[in-house]
Scaffold this active site. Structure first.
Site, mmCIF file in Angstrom:
data_model
loop_
_atom_site.group_PDB
_atom_site.id
_atom_site.type_symbol
_atom_site.label_atom_id
_atom_site.label_comp_id
_atom_site.label_asym_id
_atom_site.label_seq_id
_atom_site.Cartn_x
_atom_site.Cartn_y
_atom_site.Cartn_z
ATOM 1 N N LYS A 240 -52.276 -50.766 141.523
ATOM 2 C CA LYS A 240 -52.135 -50.121 140.225
ATOM 3 C C LYS A 240 -51.024 -49.081 140.274
ATOM 4 O O LYS A 240 -50.764 -48.494 141.335
ATOM 5 C CB LYS A 240 -53.435 -49.395 139.849
ATOM 6 C CG LYS A 240 -54.659 -50.250 139.620
ATOM 7 C CD LYS A 240 -55.861 -49.363 139.328
ATOM 8 C CE LYS A 240 -57.148 -50.156 139.154
ATOM 9 N NZ LYS A 240 -57.156 -50.892 137.881
ATOM 10 N N ARG A 314 -65.313 -58.527 139.049
ATOM 11 C CA ARG A 314 -66.024 -59.769 138.726
ATOM 12 C C ARG A 314 -66.377 -60.557 139.980
ATOM 13 O O ARG A 314 -67.344 -61.325 139.980
ATOM 14 C CB ARG A 314 -65.183 -60.614 137.768
ATOM 15 C CG ARG A 314 -63.885 -61.130 138.330
ATOM 16 C CD ARG A 314 -62.891 -61.558 137.255
ATOM 17 N NE ARG A 314 -62.404 -60.393 136.505
ATOM 18 C CZ ARG A 314 -61.572 -60.487 135.466
ATOM 19 N NH1 ARG A 314 -61.148 -61.669 135.060
ATOM 20 N NH2 ARG A 314 -61.164 -59.401 134.853
#
Length: 460
Positions: A240, A314
């Protein structure tokens, strides 16, 4: 026990008049002339959110006038009276005129006083509220205490709350309520077939783990809660930008919401068999970090190609969902700070939720509004599932450039087959600005509404 900021009815207290611009003239007319004149001099007219400390003839506090929304207001916040807990001088107070929703006003009074004081001394005022008639002080206190404890977890930085710290918090909660607790750590995850949890967390100096605790009678309705416990998310090798990492300590907000809801359920002794699963990891960067293009096995046997290492939540949820689904529970609920796409679609204050069960969806929406814990249903739009296709594996962990919250929910849905009902909440877990009952910082979303739903469905 009732919260320390709640007072008993026989305690001396100052009145709070909750007024609107329409009702203020009548209430003002019943006040002593000095108080009337003072309010007029201050320009108080009952405007929403404004307040006025009214003096008596000796210059002491007579009471407080506070403006709330009128009945014709398009926007009405039942938490608004809770703003007073941060404005008033120390002492005990009572609602002289009834709040539109006394229970939520009381809860907001308690939640609004929250501040995170682990690293600096926080100023605390004993601004106490007499419990309004009809309000269950025990239940409101239970909810407030659970939310406050989980806000503390979200606000704690990762140097003091890594995956092991999440485990410690969960273990402490489980022991307090007499739940059975286990944790599968590091390479034992591989031995017990949780390969994706291991892959996501193996680069951290603090090993990954799957936290698992159960409570309640074995033959009671089975409710399983799953929380995303990413203690910090660098994005992995798909790193990020620095600005996107500033709040990544909140990436375990799903775990915090799960623990808050579990605390409420066990504290109220709801007649369910509760199971809590929290995959706790740090998505770090090291020579053994999982890579873009890797193909991972999963507990369910579905192979997953890694399209982006920043879509790690996820993956760990998928292994936990597979375990939960193996015992065919009546309900699986997961909470996860899963996608920025959810914030683009609905903003930070309105988390989306996904379920195939229309009756459950209607109950969730109804309770969300009733307890001021709003959410919004988005569709499990199965035609988008093709965006998760992989040329080399059963599926990819990322979808296309649009509909990211939906494709993330569709990814998770693949790992639930036998549960009677399943719902996924894509939460933000943070307040960007202070509002009544919701101070800036870590927040618990969707847990209060699910507690209300479970109380209604299974009975206290």
């Amino acid at each position: 026990m009732p919260h320390a900021l709640l007072a008993s009815a026989n305690e001396a207290s100052k009145p709070i008049w909750l007024v609107t611009e329409q009702t203020w003239p009548d209430i003002a007319g019943q006040l002593p002339p000095l108080a009337q004149g003072f309010a007029k001099a201050q320009g108080f007219a009952g405007k929403t959110g404004s307040h006025c400390l009214l003096p008596d003839a000796n210059g002491d506090l007579l009471g407080v006038a506070f403006g709330i929304n009128g009945t014709d207001a398009k926007q009405s916040d039942p938490f608004l009276p809770g703003k007073l807990s941060t404005l008033l001088p120390e002492g005990a107070y009572r609602f002289e005129t009834e709040a539109p929703n006394p229970t939520l006003a009381t809860l907001a009074w308690l939640l609004g006083t929250y501040s995170f004081g682990r690293y600096r001394k926080r100023s605390e005022k004993a601004v106490r509220l007499v419990v309004p008639n009809g309000v269950d002080a025990e239940d409101v206190s239970r909810i407030a205490n659970a939310v406050v404890a989980s806000r503390d977890l979200v606000n704690t930085p990762t140097n003091d709350l890594g995956p092991d710290g999440i485990e410690a918090a969960a273990r402490q909660l489980a022991e307090r309520h007499g739940a059975s607790f286990t944790s599968i750590v590091d390479d034992d995850l591989l031995k017990q077939n949780f390969p994706m949890i291991h892959a996501v967390g193996r680069a951290s100096i603090t090993p990954p783990r799957l936290i698992d605790f159960t409570w309640g009678e074995p033959d009671a309705p089975r409710v399983t809660l799953i929380g995303k416990g990413v203690a910090f998310d660098t994005g992995g090798l798909d790193i990020k930008p620095a600005s996107s990492m500033l709040l990544m300590r909140k990436d375990m907000g799903g775990a915090a919401a799960t623990l808050a809801l579990a605390d409420m359920i066990m504290g109220a002794r709801l007649p369910v068999r509760l199971r809590v699963l929290i995959p706790a990891v740090e998505n770090a960067i090291s020579s053994n970090a999982f890579r873009p293009g890797d193909i991972l096995p999963s507990r369910k046997g579905i192979s997953v190609e890694i399209g982006n290492t920043d879509a790690e939540g996820r993956l760990i949820l998928a292994d936990a969902l597979s375990l939960a689904d193996e015992e065919s529970p009546d309900l699986i609920v997961d909470f996860a700070t899963l996608t920025g796409a959810a914030r683009v679609a609905l903003g930070p204050e309105l988390p989306p939720f996904y379920t195939d069960d229309d009756a459950l969806a209607a109950d969730i929406a109804r309770h969300g509004l009733a307890v001021n814990d709003p959410v919004w249903r988005l569709p499990l739009w199965y035609p988008y599932q093709s965006q998760l296709d992989s040329k080399f594996a059963d599926m990819n962990n990322t979808g296309g450039p649009m509909g990211g919250s939906i494709t993330a929910a569709l990814f998770l849905r693949r790992f639930v087959e036998t549960a009677k009902a399943y719902v996924h909440f894509d939460i933000f877990a943070w307040n960007n600005a202070t509002k009544p009952g919701r101070p800036e910082g870590g927040e618990v979303q969707a847990a209060r509404l699910m507690y209300a739903l479970l109380k209604e469905r299974y009975g206290a």
